[in-house]
Design a protein around this motif. Structure first.
Motif, PDB file in Angstrom:
ATOM      1  N   TYR A   1      -9.359   2.760  -6.287  1.00  0.00           N
ATOM      2  CA  TYR A   1      -8.633   1.707  -7.494  1.00  0.00           C
ATOM      3  C   TYR A   1      -9.690   0.902  -8.003  1.00  0.00           C
ATOM      4  O   TYR A   1     -10.781   0.986  -7.544  1.00  0.00           O
ATOM      5  CB  TYR A   1      -7.815   0.581  -6.422  1.00  0.00           C
TER       6      TYR A   1
ATOM      7  N   LEU B   1      -6.862   4.894   3.040  1.00  0.00           N
ATOM      8  CA  LEU B   1      -5.855   6.164   2.499  1.00  0.00           C
ATOM      9  C   LEU B   1      -6.600   6.936   1.757  1.00  0.00           C
ATOM     10  O   LEU B   1      -6.266   8.082   1.030  1.00  0.00           O
ATOM     11  CB  LEU B   1      -4.538   5.713   1.853  1.00  0.00           C
TER      12      LEU B   1
ATOM     13  N   ILE C   1      -7.669   6.097  -1.322  1.00  0.00           N
ATOM     14  CA  ILE C   1      -6.990   5.923  -2.719  1.00  0.00           C
ATOM     15  C   ILE C   1      -8.050   4.852  -3.299  1.00  0.00           C
ATOM     16  O   ILE C   1      -8.242   3.933  -3.026  1.00  0.00           O
ATOM     17  CB  ILE C   1      -5.527   5.287  -2.782  1.00  0.00           C
TER      18      ILE C   1
ATOM     19  N   TRP D   1       1.116   7.131  -6.769  1.00  0.00           N
ATOM     20  CA  TRP D   1      -0.423   7.631  -6.875  1.00  0.00           C
ATOM     21  C   TRP D   1      -0.150   9.097  -6.641  1.00  0.00           C
ATOM     22  O   TRP D   1      -0.615   9.985  -7.100  1.00  0.00           O
ATOM     23  CB  TRP D   1      -1.226   6.714  -5.992  1.00  0.00           C
ATOM     24  N   GLY D   2       0.257   9.568  -5.320  1.00  0.00           N
ATOM     25  CA  GLY D   2       0.626  10.746  -5.070  1.00  0.00           C
ATOM     26  C   GLY D   2       1.367  11.479  -5.880  1.00  0.00           C
ATOM     27  O   GLY D   2       1.135  12.675  -6.327  1.00  0.00           O
TER      28      GLY D   2
ATOM     29  N   ASN E   1      -5.980  -1.247   3.117  1.00  0.00           N
ATOM     30  CA  ASN E   1      -4.984  -0.215   3.293  1.00  0.00           C
ATOM     31  C   ASN E   1      -5.150   0.941   2.433  1.00  0.00           C
ATOM     32  O   ASN E   1      -5.104   2.114   2.799  1.00  0.00           O
ATOM     33  CB  ASN E   1      -3.570  -0.707   3.251  1.00  0.00           C
ATOM     34  N   LEU E   2      -5.445   0.798   1.227  1.00  0.00           N
ATOM     35  CA  LEU E   2      -5.720   1.771   0.073  1.00  0.00           C
ATOM     36  C   LEU E   2      -7.113   2.527   0.329  1.00  0.00           C
ATOM     37  O   LEU E   2      -6.925   3.698   0.374  1.00  0.00           O
ATOM     38  CB  LEU E   2      -5.680   1.166  -1.259  1.00  0.00           C
TER      39      LEU E   2
ATOM     40  N   ALA F   1       0.939  -1.384   0.223  1.00  0.00           N
ATOM     41  CA  ALA F   1       0.026   0.017  -0.001  1.00  0.00           C
ATOM     42  C   ALA F   1       0.710   1.221  -0.062  1.00  0.00           C
ATOM     43  O   ALA F   1       0.494   2.265  -0.764  1.00  0.00           O
ATOM     44  CB  ALA F   1      -0.983  -0.155   1.423  1.00  0.00           C
ATOM     45  N   GLU F   2       1.761   1.273   0.840  1.00  0.00           N
ATOM     46  CA  GLU F   2       2.648   2.427   0.902  1.00  0.00           C
ATOM     47  C   GLU F   2       3.254   2.569  -0.475  1.00  0.00           C
ATOM     48  O   GLU F   2       3.275   4.003  -1.170  1.00  0.00           O
ATOM     49  CB  GLU F   2       4.054   2.117   1.780  1.00  0.00           C
TER      50      GLU F   2
ATOM     51  N   ALA G   1       0.835   3.901  -2.937  1.00  0.00           N
ATOM     52  CA  ALA G   1       0.278   5.213  -2.577  1.00  0.00           C
ATOM     53  C   ALA G   1       1.382   6.379  -2.757  1.00  0.00           C
ATOM     54  O   ALA G   1       1.074   7.386  -3.310  1.00  0.00           O
ATOM     55  CB  ALA G   1       0.241   5.330  -0.925  1.00  0.00           C
TER      56      ALA G   1
END
Ligand code: HAM
Length: 425
Positions: free
Chosen positions: A247, A243, A245, A147-148, A239-240, A140-141, A144
């Motif tokens: 998907y 956050l 996010i 993605w960020g 986890n996403l 996930a990190e 992310a």
């Protein structure tokens, strides 16, 4: 202009300012994002021995057809890197940094592709790799971070995600997929038929509409996943979600290299053509270390193509990812102080340029305007006598130049502070 005797090699382009400015801004943004998340830069060789890459994609186009390889003067079989994950793993095995190991990279990569929009033979990638963490939080990190970065860069993207399971479940899936594709052979393109013989998974990657029609009904990987892999994937997704996010589950998403296990993902541009809409992608590659002769070590990472990202954010480049323009242009009519003043301003962080060869005021002011500078400094006999320079604000409002009468006379001793007022620095 006459056709030049030499031009850049096929499929490779020179990048000049201002486009290079936007590219630099993206690279700076990426290094900042990676640094914020605790990744250290790794600078890798541009070429490696063929073995580093041949094992990561025996059935892939990248390794089979697209590698720039040659024998060096000592008869070593060398490849210009088509990607960097295998090189990072080679470096890990060689240096054994403490795990978990988080690194990022950027640089030119080479693939012998048919040149077309968004596909080049030399292209720039940025990427991160996180080694030694099986935890779904690591996936996930990584997802992310990419993605960020793409969001901050201004790209409109969709995140596609899938789980490819482990080698055993994939073997079962590939057998089932192969059977399905064989039963639809007459509907597949010739290239898909060839790919099918090498690796049925690769057929899922085809962008040919007739193949896509067949693959859209193909069996999904999900049914073949082990309980551990299903749980791992669910946790990545959780986890996403936490956050914020968004998907899209893409049950038939496969990647162009053979080393992927479990999580696989792609950042897809909603603005680019389907043939080159993947701005970046990555996933887990547990097992890659062992296949390169290293110790057991899991890993997850991604790479993003900078050339494609620039295509995807074309419209935004002039505004949000503003290319840095020049601060000051000096029009020196006397001809002996431009360099000195330029050095003085540059030393305090004010970007400054001037013209060579003592040209007329009109010619120099034209050059000043073309340079994109915010202010012009004029130095004539009158200014010299008064130990001053005249300052003209060139961009009071977009494209509008003020009259010469609107010059402000500034003392040389106050030059830096006065210019800063105009530049708001
Ligand atoms: P890849 O999907 O092969 O992944 O490449 C990542 C990105 O590089 C693509 O999404 C695309 O933007 C860019 N790219 C690839 N080929 C070209 C080309 N010919 N012209 C322009 N851009 C291109 C990898 O390379 C994996 N190493 C990613 C990874 C890292 N997986 C785990 N860690």
């Amino acid at each position: 202009m006459a056709k030049p005797k030499y031009s850049s090699p096929k499929g490779i382009k020179d990048i000049l300012a201002p486009e290079s400015g936007a590219r630099r801004a993206l690279l700076d943004l990426f290094s900042q994002e990676a640094w914020l998340a605790g990744y250290g830069e790794i600078v890798l060789p541009m070429f490696e021995e063929v073995g580093v890459f041949s094992r990561v994609g025996e059935s892939t186009e990248i390794v089979q057809k697209q590698m720039y390889d040659f024998y060096d003067k000592d008869e070593r079989h060398i490849v210009l890197r088509p990607e960097s994950t295998a090189s990072v793993m080679r470096a890990f095995i060689e240096h054994r940094p403490t795990l978990p190991w988080k690194c990022w990279y950027e640089g030119a990569h080479f693939r012998y592709e048919k040149p077309q929009a968004g596909r080049f033979r030399q292209f720039h990638q940025v990427g991160i790799e996180l080694l030694g963490a099986e935890d779904p939080v690591a996936d996930a990190e990584v997802i992310a971070l990419g993605w960020g970065f793409l969001n901050k860069a201004g790209a409109k993207i969709k995140l596609l995600i899938n789980s490819l399971g482990d080698a055993a479940s994939r073997e079962k899936y590939v057998a089932e997929l192969g059977k399905y594709l064989e039963s639809h052979l007459s509907d597949l393109s010739d290239s898909a038929k060839t790919t099918l013989k090498l690796n049925p998974l690769r057929v899922l990657d085809s962008k040919i509409p007739t193949d896509m029609k067949v693959t859209s009904e193909a069996p999904e990987m999900k049914k073949f996943l082990s309980t551990q892999d299903t749980d791992h994937f669910q946790e990545v997704c959780e986890n996403l979600k936490n956050l914020g996010i968004e998907y899209e589950l893409a049950p038939r998403l496969v990647r162009g290299l053979d080393y992927y296990t479990r999580t696989a993902f792609e950042y897809v541009s909603v603005d680019l053509d389907i043939a080159h809409d993947a701005l970046g992608g990555g996933g887990r590659y547990d097992g890659l270390s062992e296949s390169l002769g290293g110790p057991e070590c899991v890993g997850v990472g991604f790479a993003i193509g900078i050339d494609r990202t620039l295509l995807a954010i074309k419209e935004k480049i002039s505004s949000e990812i503003a290319t840095k323009s020049l601060d000051v242009f000096i029009a020196d009519l006397v001809g002996d102080s431009a360099l000195m003043i330029a050095m003085e301003l540059r030393s305090v962080g004010i970007s400054t340029d001037y013209s060579f060869g003592r040209r007329s005021l009109k010619a120099q002011m034209k050059q000043a305007d073309r340079s994109g500078a915010q202010v012009a400094l004029i130095i004539g006999e009158e200014e010299l006598e008064k130990d001053s320079v005249s300052l003209v604000e060139l961009r009071k409002s977009e494209g509008e130049m003020r009259e010469k009468s609107e010059q402000d006379l500034i003392l040389r001793s106050e030059l830096t502070s006065e210019i800063r007022k105009y530049l708001n620095k």
